[in-house]
Design a protein around this motif. Structure first.
Motif, PDB file in Angstrom:
ATOM      1  N   PRO A 150       0.801  -1.229   0.000  1.00 27.78           N
ATOM      2  CA  PRO A 150       0.000   0.000   0.000  1.00 27.78           C
ATOM      3  C   PRO A 150       0.829   1.273   0.000  1.00 27.78           C
ATOM      4  O   PRO A 150       0.338   2.331  -0.379  1.00 27.78           O
ATOM      5  CB  PRO A 150      -0.812  -0.122   1.290  1.00 27.78           C
ATOM      6  N   ARG A 151       2.090   1.186   0.445  1.00 25.07           N
ATOM      7  CA  ARG A 151       2.905   2.398   0.515  1.00 25.07           C
ATOM      8  C   ARG A 151       4.387   2.039   0.415  1.00 25.07           C
ATOM      9  O   ARG A 151       4.792   0.897   0.660  1.00 25.07           O
ATOM     10  CB  ARG A 151       2.635   3.183   1.795  1.00 25.07           C
ATOM     11  N   ARG A 152       5.184   3.047   0.073  1.00 25.32           N
ATOM     12  CA  ARG A 152       6.628   2.861  -0.051  1.00 25.32           C
ATOM     13  C   ARG A 152       7.321   4.156   0.351  1.00 25.32           C
ATOM     14  O   ARG A 152       6.901   5.244  -0.043  1.00 25.32           O
ATOM     15  CB  ARG A 152       7.007   2.513  -1.493  1.00 25.32           C
ATOM     16  N   THR A 153       8.369   4.037   1.148  1.00 26.24           N
ATOM     17  CA  THR A 153       9.191   5.188   1.505  1.00 26.24           C
ATOM     18  C   THR A 153      10.449   5.174   0.650  1.00 26.24           C
ATOM     19  O   THR A 153      11.186   4.176   0.628  1.00 26.24           O
ATOM     20  CB  THR A 153       9.555   5.159   3.001  1.00 26.24           C
ATOM     21  N   SER A 163      -0.254   4.060  -2.555  1.00 27.06           N
ATOM     22  CA  SER A 163      -0.933   3.629  -3.775  1.00 27.06           C
ATOM     23  C   SER A 163      -2.442   3.631  -3.570  1.00 27.06           C
ATOM     24  O   SER A 163      -2.934   3.457  -2.450  1.00 27.06           O
ATOM     25  CB  SER A 163      -0.465   2.224  -4.184  1.00 27.06           C
ATOM     26  N   VAL A 164      -3.169   3.846  -4.664  1.00 26.91           N
ATOM     27  CA  VAL A 164      -4.628   3.833  -4.624  1.00 26.91           C
ATOM     28  C   VAL A 164      -5.150   3.002  -5.788  1.00 26.91           C
ATOM     29  O   VAL A 164      -4.473   2.836  -6.803  1.00 26.91           O
ATOM     30  CB  VAL A 164      -5.229   5.260  -4.697  1.00 26.91           C
ATOM     31  N   LEU A 165      -6.361   2.473  -5.624  1.00 28.70           N
ATOM     32  CA  LEU A 165      -7.025   1.711  -6.684  1.00 28.70           C
ATOM     33  C   LEU A 165      -8.156   2.570  -7.237  1.00 28.70           C
ATOM     34  O   LEU A 165      -9.270   2.557  -6.718  1.00 28.70           O
ATOM     35  CB  LEU A 165      -7.561   0.393  -6.124  1.00 28.70           C
ATOM     36  N   LYS A 166      -7.860   3.346  -8.274  1.00 29.77           N
ATOM     37  CA  LYS A 166      -8.848   4.251  -8.840  1.00 29.77           C
ATOM     38  C   LYS A 166      -8.767   4.226 -10.366  1.00 29.77           C
ATOM     39  O   LYS A 166      -7.687   4.022 -10.936  1.00 29.77           O
ATOM     40  CB  LYS A 166      -8.614   5.680  -8.344  1.00 29.77           C
ATOM     41  N   PRO A 167      -9.906   4.481 -11.023  1.00 25.07           N
ATOM     42  CA  PRO A 167      -9.865   4.679 -12.474  1.00 25.07           C
ATOM     43  C   PRO A 167      -9.232   6.017 -12.800  1.00 25.07           C
ATOM     44  O   PRO A 167      -9.116   6.887 -11.930  1.00 25.07           O
ATOM     45  CB  PRO A 167     -11.343   4.639 -12.879  1.00 25.07           C
ATOM     46  N   ILE A 168      -8.839   6.186 -14.044  1.00 21.65           N
ATOM     47  CA  ILE A 168      -8.233   7.437 -14.482  1.00 21.65           C
ATOM     48  C   ILE A 168      -9.204   8.151 -15.428  1.00 21.65           C
ATOM     49  O   ILE A 168      -9.711   7.543 -16.374  1.00 21.65           O
ATOM     50  CB  ILE A 168      -6.886   7.190 -15.181  1.00 21.65           C
ATOM     51  N   GLN A 202       1.759   8.782  -7.303  1.00 22.21           N
ATOM     52  CA  GLN A 202       1.988   8.087  -6.030  1.00 22.21           C
ATOM     53  C   GLN A 202       1.913   6.573  -6.220  1.00 22.21           C
ATOM     54  O   GLN A 202       2.745   5.818  -5.694  1.00 22.21           O
ATOM     55  CB  GLN A 202       0.944   8.534  -5.002  1.00 22.21           C
ATOM     56  N   THR A 203       0.916   6.116  -6.975  1.00 23.39           N
ATOM     57  CA  THR A 203       0.751   4.675  -7.185  1.00 23.39           C
ATOM     58  C   THR A 203       1.912   4.102  -7.990  1.00 23.39           C
ATOM     59  O   THR A 203       2.423   3.019  -7.685  1.00 23.39           O
ATOM     60  CB  THR A 203      -0.589   4.390  -7.884  1.00 23.39           C
ATOM     61  N   VAL A 204       2.343   4.845  -9.002  1.00 19.27           N
ATOM     62  CA  VAL A 204       3.493   4.401  -9.793  1.00 19.27           C
ATOM     63  C   VAL A 204       4.744   4.340  -8.914  1.00 19.27           C
ATOM     64  O   VAL A 204       5.559   3.413  -9.028  1.00 19.27           O
ATOM     65  CB  VAL A 204       3.708   5.334 -11.001  1.00 19.27           C
ATOM     66  N   ALA A 205       4.890   5.288  -8.005  1.00 17.69           N
ATOM     67  CA  ALA A 205       6.064   5.300  -7.125  1.00 17.69           C
ATOM     68  C   ALA A 205       6.104   4.075  -6.214  1.00 17.69           C
ATOM     69  O   ALA A 205       7.182   3.608  -5.841  1.00 17.69           O
ATOM     70  CB  ALA A 205       6.083   6.575  -6.288  1.00 17.69           C
ATOM     71  N   VAL A 206       4.925   3.554  -5.864  1.00 18.43           N
ATOM     72  CA  VAL A 206       4.868   2.379  -4.995  1.00 18.43           C
ATOM     73  C   VAL A 206       4.958   1.085  -5.805  1.00 18.43           C
ATOM     74  O   VAL A 206       5.767   0.195  -5.501  1.00 18.43           O
ATOM     75  CB  VAL A 206       3.563   2.372  -4.169  1.00 18.43           C
ATOM     76  N   MET A 207       4.122   0.983  -6.841  1.00 17.21           N
ATOM     77  CA  MET A 207       3.924  -0.294  -7.523  1.00 17.21           C
ATOM     78  C   MET A 207       4.569  -0.383  -8.903  1.00 17.21           C
ATOM     79  O   MET A 207       4.433  -1.390  -9.586  1.00 17.21           O
ATOM     80  CB  MET A 207       2.421  -0.556  -7.666  1.00 17.21           C
ATOM     81  N   GLY A 208       5.246   0.679  -9.329  1.00 16.24           N
ATOM     82  CA  GLY A 208       5.957   0.642 -10.597  1.00 16.24           C
ATOM     83  C   GLY A 208       7.305  -0.045 -10.472  1.00 16.24           C
ATOM     84  O   GLY A 208       7.530  -0.859  -9.576  1.00 16.24           O
ATOM     85  N   THR A 250      -5.104   3.433 -12.004  1.00 15.16           N
ATOM     86  CA  THR A 250      -3.834   3.814 -11.397  1.00 15.16           C
ATOM     87  C   THR A 250      -2.875   2.633 -11.296  1.00 15.16           C
ATOM     88  O   THR A 250      -1.673   2.780 -11.550  1.00 15.16           O
ATOM     89  CB  THR A 250      -4.061   4.405  -9.996  1.00 15.16           C
ATOM     90  N   ILE A 251      -3.397   1.470 -10.949  1.00 20.98           N
ATOM     91  CA  ILE A 251      -2.523   0.307 -10.835  1.00 20.98           C
ATOM     92  C   ILE A 251      -2.007  -0.119 -12.202  1.00 20.98           C
ATOM     93  O   ILE A 251      -0.877  -0.598 -12.347  1.00 20.98           O
ATOM     94  CB  ILE A 251      -3.252  -0.861 -10.106  1.00 20.98           C
TER      95      ILE A 251
END
Length: 407
Positions: A150-153, A163-168, A202-208, A250-251
């Motif tokens: 869910p998050r990354r430092t 990270s969030v689960l949202k449409p764009i 933010q989501t790309v920063a966590v899950m990319g 976003t994911i």
């Protein structure tokens, strides 16, 4: 050591406790389900390839661990982030699955080290590099990256991303599957608002691919990547039915970044060590991560309703990936350089049948369209419940130690 009789207590698809014996049996069942290789093709003991699996305790990461043991005879380092048992709560399911996996590896004579910590941190990266250098001859052959968080430092800036689960672009309405406290299913429409502000970034920063590339930078900087080193990050594309919230959301932006990172790393590794970097696109499965995504539970239940026993479990998919990474089978890539282990799911006739059931799915019809018994059992098995062969009336020890063998 505390012993308790454990019964499933949950809020939706999230369970409050995990069953140690059930988690252990699920590891044994996955091991048995993994196809056996030609015995002559599996190296003995300390001759096996040295692997690092980041995110090894659940879902496809666990499947990668077990398939790697069975198909490739791996040794090396496994990283996950799990919570220990307390006076009030059991440990997380991944804690117990890791203990069971460690016992299995010891029985096979395989040298695996299990680290529990934040895979995004440089401290864990340093610990892994030290272990590879000191214990495994200073050479890493494979890295499988399977992290859902869910998050990354960011270690450089100290900034924490969520990270969030949202449409764009616009809100998305979709059907979803829920169960009440008695297990009665309900098909309901839910609406998810669109990404706002820096949600995508933010989501790309966590899950990319940023952390995957950082792992390669760290290991390469220590001179630990062996000749022919291969790395794979596990990914998902999924059905058009879930695309708005997943692949086009976003994911999905994070997955696109992961795939772009693979292309960059592939060019780099080819030049430096004659290696390869790929993403592995896996098929649908019931995991702790997937059940949090709107619509995925309904889709997965309907997919199972269409395919039944032809559903390909994660450990079978990861067996195929290991065969490709080790050269036991040709590396089969699509036009974008991805290993595709999801073709069974995205076959046109399968998706047509699932789409028809999706359109017809209501609370009144869902029991006839989806394999609900299988889906509910799969969710419970994530936490060690509903596992065949386990006596859930018997007290079970919950204070199971983490396998600590880092010396």
């Amino acid at each position: 050591m505390s012993e308790r009789v454990l019964t499933p207590r949950n809020r939706g698809f999230l369970f409050l406790d995990s069953h140690p014996a059930g988690c252990g049996q699920s590891v044994a069942d996955m091991w048995q389900a993994c196809p056996a290789p030609d015995p002559a093709g599996v190296p003995e003991g300390d001759e096996g390839p040295v692997a690092l699996i980041v995110g090894s305790s659940a879902g496809y990461g666990l499947a990668a661990t077990l398939a790697g043991l069975k198909r490739a005879g791996i040794r090396g380092v496994l990283v996950s982030f799990e919570k220990a048992p307390t006076a009030r709560r059991t440990a997380t399911a991944g804690w117990y699955r890791t203990a069971a996996t460690a016992g299995l590896a010891r029985g096979l004579g395989r040298d695996l080290v299990f680290l529990n910590g934040d895979a995004f941190s440089d401290a864990i990266k340093d610990q892994v590099a030290d272990l590879v250098e000191r214990r495994f001859g200073g050479r890493l052959d494979h890295l499988i990256y399977s992290v859902a968080a869910p998050r990354r430092t960011d270690p450089d800036t100290g900034t924490t991303y969520a990270s969030v689960l949202k449409p764009i672009g616009r809100a998305n309405r979709t059907k979803t599957l829920l169960f009440d406290d008695q297990g009665v299913p309900e098909v309901r429409e839910v609406e998810t608002g669109p990404a706002e502000g820096d949600d995508v970034e933010q989501t790309v920063a966590v899950m990319g691919g940023a952390d995957w590339e950082r792992w390669i930078d760290h290991l390469d900087g220590r001179g630990l990547l062996g000749d022919g080193f291969t790395t794979a990050a596990l990914s998902y594309i999924g059905s058009p039915l879930t695309a708005a919230i997943y692949r086009q959301g976003t994911i999905g932006a994070a997955k696109a970044h992961l795939e772009a990172t693979a292309r960059t790393l592939n060019e780099r590794l080819a030049k430096t060590v004659g290696g390869r970097a790929v993403t592995s696109v896996n098929g649908a499965a019931v995991t702790q991560s997937s059940t949090a995504i709107p619509g995925i539970a309904l889709y997965t239940g309907l997919l199972r309703g269409v395919l039944g026993a032809d559903t390909v479990p994660p450990v079978h998919q990861l067996a195929a990936l290991w065969d490709q990474l080790t050269g036991a089978a040709p590396l089969a890539l699509d036009e974008e350089g991805r290993v595709r282990l999801d073709r069974w799911e995205l076959a046109e006739e399968v998706q047509t049948a699932v789409a028809e059931r999706w359109a017809a799915a209501t609370t009144d019809t869902i029991a006839d369209l989806a394999d609900l018994a299988w889906f509910r059992a799969e969710v419970q098995r994530l936490y060690g419940f509903s596992v065949p062969g386990v006596d859930y009336t018997a007290p079970v020890a919950t204070d199971v130690p983490w396998p600590d063998d880092t010396h």
